[in-house]
Each structure stands twice: as structure tokens, then as C-alpha cells.
Design a protein around this motif. Sequence first.
Motif, PDB file in Angstrom:
ATOM      1  N   LEU A 479       0.828  -1.214   0.000  1.00 33.25           N
ATOM      2  CA  LEU A 479       0.000   0.000   0.000  1.00 33.25           C
ATOM      3  C   LEU A 479       0.860   1.261   0.000  1.00 33.25           C
ATOM      4  O   LEU A 479       0.510   2.260  -0.650  1.00 33.25           O
ATOM      5  CB  LEU A 479      -0.929  -0.004   1.211  1.00 33.25           C
ATOM      6  N   GLU A 480       1.955   1.229   0.722  1.00 28.57           N
ATOM      7  CA  GLU A 480       2.844   2.405   0.726  1.00 28.57           C
ATOM      8  C   GLU A 480       3.439   2.643  -0.666  1.00 28.57           C
ATOM      9  O   GLU A 480       3.535   3.791  -1.129  1.00 28.57           O
ATOM     10  CB  GLU A 480       3.955   2.216   1.761  1.00 28.57           C
ATOM     11  N   VAL A 481       3.822   1.552  -1.342  1.00 28.39           N
ATOM     12  CA  VAL A 481       4.330   1.689  -2.713  1.00 28.39           C
ATOM     13  C   VAL A 481       3.241   2.234  -3.627  1.00 28.39           C
ATOM     14  O   VAL A 481       3.488   3.117  -4.476  1.00 28.39           O
ATOM     15  CB  VAL A 481       4.845   0.321  -3.218  1.00 28.39           C
ATOM     16  N   LEU A 482       2.020   1.731  -3.460  1.00 28.12           N
ATOM     17  CA  LEU A 482       0.903   2.218  -4.274  1.00 28.12           C
ATOM     18  C   LEU A 482       0.623   3.697  -4.005  1.00 28.12           C
ATOM     19  O   LEU A 482       0.367   4.473  -4.951  1.00 28.12           O
ATOM     20  CB  LEU A 482      -0.343   1.374  -3.985  1.00 28.12           C
ATOM     21  N   TYR A 483       0.689   4.110  -2.747  1.00 20.18           N
ATOM     22  CA  TYR A 483       0.447   5.513  -2.399  1.00 20.18           C
ATOM     23  C   TYR A 483       1.495   6.413  -3.060  1.00 20.18           C
ATOM     24  O   TYR A 483       1.167   7.448  -3.658  1.00 20.18           O
ATOM     25  CB  TYR A 483       0.485   5.663  -0.874  1.00 20.18           C
ATOM     26  N   ASN A 484       2.767   6.020  -2.981  1.00 20.92           N
ATOM     27  CA  ASN A 484       3.839   6.838  -3.572  1.00 20.92           C
ATOM     28  C   ASN A 484       3.732   6.874  -5.098  1.00 20.92           C
ATOM     29  O   ASN A 484       3.935   7.925  -5.724  1.00 20.92           O
ATOM     30  CB  ASN A 484       5.202   6.282  -3.151  1.00 20.92           C
ATOM     31  N   ASN A 485       3.408   5.738  -5.698  1.00 21.06           N
ATOM     32  CA  ASN A 485       3.252   5.712  -7.156  1.00 21.06           C
ATOM     33  C   ASN A 485       2.082   6.589  -7.607  1.00 21.06           C
ATOM     34  O   ASN A 485       2.174   7.293  -8.620  1.00 21.06           O
ATOM     35  CB  ASN A 485       3.040   4.280  -7.632  1.00 21.06           C
ATOM     36  N   SER A 486       0.990   6.527  -6.861  1.00 27.63           N
ATOM     37  CA  SER A 486      -0.163   7.365  -7.209  1.00 27.63           C
ATOM     38  C   SER A 486       0.180   8.845  -7.100  1.00 27.63           C
ATOM     39  O   SER A 486      -0.190   9.653  -7.971  1.00 27.63           O
ATOM     40  CB  SER A 486      -1.350   7.037  -6.285  1.00 27.63           C
ATOM     41  N   ARG A 487       0.913   9.196  -6.044  1.00 26.61           N
ATOM     42  CA  ARG A 487       1.281  10.600  -5.857  1.00 26.61           C
ATOM     43  C   ARG A 487       2.189  11.093  -6.984  1.00 26.61           C
ATOM     44  O   ARG A 487       1.982  12.186  -7.525  1.00 26.61           O
ATOM     45  CB  ARG A 487       1.977  10.749  -4.511  1.00 26.61           C
ATOM     46  N   SER A 488       3.182  10.268  -7.356  1.00 25.65           N
ATOM     47  CA  SER A 488       4.087  10.688  -8.433  1.00 25.65           C
ATOM     48  C   SER A 488       3.354  10.776  -9.764  1.00 25.65           C
ATOM     49  O   SER A 488       3.586  11.695 -10.559  1.00 25.65           O
ATOM     50  CB  SER A 488       5.249   9.708  -8.526  1.00 25.65           C
ATOM     51  N   ASN A 489       2.441   9.822 -10.019  1.00 25.02           N
ATOM     52  CA  ASN A 489       1.689   9.864 -11.276  1.00 25.02           C
ATOM     53  C   ASN A 489       0.721  11.035 -11.330  1.00 25.02           C
ATOM     54  O   ASN A 489       0.428  11.547 -12.424  1.00 25.02           O
ATOM     55  CB  ASN A 489       0.933   8.547 -11.481  1.00 25.02           C
ATOM     56  N   ILE A 490       0.219  11.469 -10.166  1.00 27.97           N
ATOM     57  CA  ILE A 490      -0.633  12.669 -10.142  1.00 27.97           C
ATOM     58  C   ILE A 490       0.166  13.877 -10.642  1.00 27.97           C
ATOM     59  O   ILE A 490      -0.316  14.670 -11.472  1.00 27.97           O
ATOM     60  CB  ILE A 490      -1.173  12.904  -8.716  1.00 27.97           C
ATOM     61  N   CYS A 491       1.391  14.019 -10.136  1.00 31.80           N
ATOM     62  CA  CYS A 491       2.232  15.144 -10.566  1.00 31.80           C
ATOM     63  C   CYS A 491       2.553  15.048 -12.062  1.00 31.80           C
ATOM     64  O   CYS A 491       2.536  16.060 -12.781  1.00 31.80           O
ATOM     65  CB  CYS A 491       3.525  15.162  -9.758  1.00 31.80           C
ATOM     66  N   ILE A 492       2.828  13.827 -12.528  1.00 30.99           N
ATOM     67  CA  ILE A 492       3.161  13.650 -13.945  1.00 30.99           C
ATOM     68  C   ILE A 492       1.976  14.016 -14.825  1.00 30.99           C
ATOM     69  O   ILE A 492       2.117  14.732 -15.838  1.00 30.99           O
ATOM     70  CB  ILE A 492       3.615  12.197 -14.191  1.00 30.99           C
ATOM     71  N   GLU A 493       0.780  13.536 -14.462  1.00 29.41           N
ATOM     72  CA  GLU A 493      -0.399  13.822 -15.277  1.00 29.41           C
ATOM     73  C   GLU A 493      -0.751  15.308 -15.241  1.00 29.41           C
ATOM     74  O   GLU A 493      -1.175  15.885 -16.261  1.00 29.41           O
ATOM     75  CB  GLU A 493      -1.596  12.985 -14.787  1.00 29.41           C
ATOM     76  N   HIS A 494      -0.563  15.929 -14.077  1.00 30.49           N
ATOM     77  CA  HIS A 494      -0.831  17.370 -13.974  1.00 30.49           C
ATOM     78  C   HIS A 494       0.107  18.160 -14.887  1.00 30.49           C
ATOM     79  O   HIS A 494      -0.322  19.042 -15.650  1.00 30.49           O
ATOM     80  CB  HIS A 494      -0.651  17.805 -12.511  1.00 30.49           C
ATOM     81  N   ALA A 495       1.402  17.838 -14.838  1.00 31.23           N
ATOM     82  CA  ALA A 495       2.372  18.539 -15.682  1.00 31.23           C
ATOM     83  C   ALA A 495       2.116  18.268 -17.162  1.00 31.23           C
ATOM     84  O   ALA A 495       2.168  19.188 -17.998  1.00 31.23           O
ATOM     85  CB  ALA A 495       3.789  18.092 -15.303  1.00 31.23           C
ATOM     86  N   ALA A 496       1.814  17.014 -17.503  1.00 29.91           N
ATOM     87  CA  ALA A 496       1.554  16.683 -18.911  1.00 29.91           C
ATOM     88  C   ALA A 496       0.308  17.389 -19.422  1.00 29.91           C
ATOM     89  O   ALA A 496       0.265  17.875 -20.566  1.00 29.91           O
ATOM     90  CB  ALA A 496       1.411  15.165 -19.070  1.00 29.91           C
TER      91      ALA A 496
END
Length: 596
Positions: A479-496
Amino acid sequence: MAKENETISMEIDDKKTDQINPKFSINVLQLLKSAQMQHGLRHGDYARYRRYCTARLRRLYKSLKFTHGQGKYNKRAITESTVTEVRYLHVLLYTAERAWSHAMEKRQLPNGPVPCQRIYLIGRLRKAVKWASLFAQLCAVKGDSRTSLEAEAYASFMKGTLLFELEQNWETALMSFKNARAVYEQLGKYGDIENQVLCRERVLELDPNINYCSIKAGKSNIKTSELADMGQMEGPALDLFKAKLEAVMDEARSQQAASMTEFNWLGHRFPVANAKTRVSILKAQELEKDLHGSATVPAEKKVVMYDKIFAAYHEARSCIRKDLVNAGDTENVKDDLSGLDKAVSAVLGQRTIERNQLLVSIAKSKFARNRDDKVEKATKPEGLVRLFDLLIQNTSDLSDLVTSRRDSTPEEVAFAEEFALKNQVFRAERCFYLAKSYSLAGKRAEAYVLYSRAQSLAESTLLKLKAMSSFDMDMIQDLEVLYNNSRSNICIEHAAGIMEEEKAPEKLTKGVSSISLTEGGNKAEVFLLEKLDVYESSVADPNTKGVPHIEPFPPAFRAVPRNPIVLDIAFNSIEFPSLESRMKKEKKGLISRFWG
């Protein structure tokens, strides 16, 4: 001098006889292995292999013009004088293979062969031994030394297989298998690499049969568990051994089941009265020990073992439900059987969730691989979404099953809460991979929202797990890995998304400026028919949806010369002269003169 002339004449006679009676060469093991793997035995389909042998024999008989008559059957034996081509030896070999595959097909029946079918099975094995012995006898005369050795090994294997099935004369069966093993062990030292590998595989396939015969003959102290480990190997030569081993294991389970009286689940003790139910539950529990006891079992083998566990538990549940139907009006017996049915169904649900989690881990490993790797097809996020849908449904069904009773015990409540939390974990994972699929499709807004939802689900589930007294550390790490991956992908999608929005006016301007009313626009597209003297691929990239650039289709319009069209617009304005004076006048009679 006379002796020298005599020896020279003998050598010349030997050469002449070799030319008249040439020695045939057959790589028996390689020929049979390729035929078996290509025609059904890769998946244990003996019926398909038997049909192939029949078709192969029909072609051989027809090509050799060695048919047995059109109407009435006239038997034509193959003797030493008959064998003038190597195909006659192939006829004997495939006849033996057809009889052996037919016997193994009968051995693979769901509930085993009934007595009449077993008599037929043994008869087919006797035929296989007969044809294999004749094949070895003729190869000794007509074949070279290697062919003769392989034929002898093949005949020894068939003889050992017959005695193995008859369950008698174990010492002779042991000697037959040992003879075949010794031949293949020696042949594995010579020849090309492929032949050496095949011979060594054959030696490994014969070892379990030799050990089993040694036990039955009283010459070995190998335990049944060690034989079971040997039974994990694959190969057509091991199928009969596996059938015998399964029969031995069933007998051992039946003896062990006599001491089994209860089934324990979440603090409940349910009596098990039916012997078939006890045997099925014991079989499933043994498979579970094998599954969780060894960490070196590959994932594909684990999936197969889960299928066997499911079959055992389904068999136990069907026996329990038959007992429920036959229980009558005895309330205590019905309550015990209902509780046992619920417990077995719950364990079956747990194993289903474990199997689906294993499939998820396999799919994740494929998804994480480099997409440029062409060896294996990468998993799409949609496949993972479907697997998590199954897991969510499985956990919901299991929680409903456990909490279906009104007076649930604390163990059952804790069990249901645990799987409710797992349900939340699977929902967060599903949301994450659903966002991945939207991201790959270029839908930034939808992916951003789904990643945010996955992050919130992971965060809330983490808090619940850490608040529990006993929690699963592996699940928390995931779950911690999933939380960190979701957070990083949020930033990536926002920037893209911002970058695409900033570039949108520029793209629009560029697109409008490139619009042309002329045919084809500014893009000069060159087709294959226009550059036949240049080596360049005209087929589009297989990963894109572009069309091949061979010839423009539909073809464009082009001007074609034709006859001119004349429009006579002066016709209505022309005044023509009167021609009444030239017209022939009509003559009238006497009566017409008076009455006009």
C-alpha cells in the motif's frame, strides 16, 4: 598368394552384399519425440497422437503399395525379406506407437478404466510389445548398430510398461527399464547436442519407473514422498508412473482418512463422517502443504496446483451436499453438514483469492518489463483491472458467506474484517491501473482524478491497517508503494496536462496554416509504385494504424480526352421556305366534288 586372392574375393563379396542389402539408419528417439510433441503429447492428448499414428500408417501403406486388400482383409506380414526400404521399419514402429497410445488413452479415463476397459488396455500393450519386439528383431538385421541399439531400448521400455501395468513380475520389469536406461545413457555420450539432450531426458524419465519397481520388488527403501517429488517431472514415459503413484497416494490417504474425524475452521470443529469427503479434504490439504512448503516452485506450476486444490475441494463439497440431501429430518446432522459445507466453501474462496493474487503478481511482472522486449507480449493495464474486479468480487462473496449467520463468533467477525480491508486494497489497486489505461489513451483529466482516488483509498486503508493489533506487513508495504506511485503519477499527469494545454494554440495554428485546398496538401506522399528502383519498406509500422504506402486508393480523378459536344442554338431562329407547291396533290372523285 592363393590366400591373398581368397581374402580379396571375400572383401569384394562383402561389399557386394552391402550394396545389395544396405543398412538402414533410424534415429528412433528423435523421430518419436518430434512426432509426440507435434501431435498431442505436449498436452497429454493420446487420442490425437493415436489418430496421427493411424494416418501415418495409412500413408506408409499406400506409398509402399503394401495394402491389405480393398474388400476382404488379407494379412501381409513384414519379414526380413520384405524390408527393402526403411519405410517398412517405420510401419512397425508406428504400429507399436499406435497400440501404446491407445492403451494410454484408456488409462487416462476420468475414473480410471473399468475392468473390461483394463482388459482391452492390457491387450493393446501386449500388441505394442509384439510390434516393438519385431521392430527390434528386424533392425538388428537390416539396421545399423545405433538403430539396433535404440530399437532394443524401445522394445525393453514397452516390455517394462506392460509388466508395470500388470503389477506382476516386478524384477523383470525392473530389468527391462534398466536395460533401456543403460542404452540411452550410453547413447547420450555421443552424437550431436540435440540427440544427447534427448537421451538424457529419457534417462531422467525412466528413473521414477525404476525406483517404483525397486520398491515393489523389495530392493529399495525409497519413501513415497520421494517418488512424489519425481512425479513432478514431465514426459510421456512418466504418465503410467503418475497414474500408479496417484493410486498409491489415494490408498495412503484412505488409510490416513480413517483417523480423521473433524475439520477445523475458525475455532469450529465439524465432524466428517463420509470417507470420500475425508479423502478429498486430505488430498487438498496435502497439495496446500506442497504449495506453501517449497519456495522454488515456479508460478505456472503453482497455478496448476491451485487447480488441483479446487478440484479436491469441489469434490468434497459435492459429497457434503449429497449427504445433506440424504440426511432426512435429523436436525443435528443437518446443522453439522451445513457448517461443514460453509467451512469448505470459505476455504475454497480463500484459495481462489490466493490464486487470483498469484495471477496479479504474474501480470504485474509482465507489465513492469520493458515494452521493447519482443520475446513476450506485455500485459495491458486493462488485464490487471479485470483481475482486480475478480478479486473484489471474491472478497465480497467470502465476507458475505462468513457473516451470513446471525450469531457470528469473534473469529468470524475478525476474518470478515480482514477481507473487507483486502477488498479496499484491491479497489485502490484497480483504481490505479484504470488510471494507467486512461493515461496511455491520452486522457489526462480522467487519469488525474483516478490517481487521486487511488491515493485517497490507499491512505485510508493504511490508517485502518496500522490501527489493527495484528496486521500484514507485506500488505502495508504494498500500500505504501501504491500511495507513492499514485502521488508521483498525479504530478506527472498534472504537468503533462498543462504542457498539452499550453501547446494546444500552437498546434491549432500550425494545423490551420498547413491546410491546403490543393490535392494532397503540402505533404508530398511517395508511393511504392513511384519508387520501384529504391529499396525502402512501403509497409507501415505494425504498432500504428497507418495504411501501407503501396498505391493511392481510391485513385484520384484525372482528365481524359474525348469528342467535343456541339450545341446547335441557331436551329429555332431559321426560317425555311414553303414547299407546298412541290407537294403531291390528292385526287378527288365525283361524289367528293359535290360533298367536299
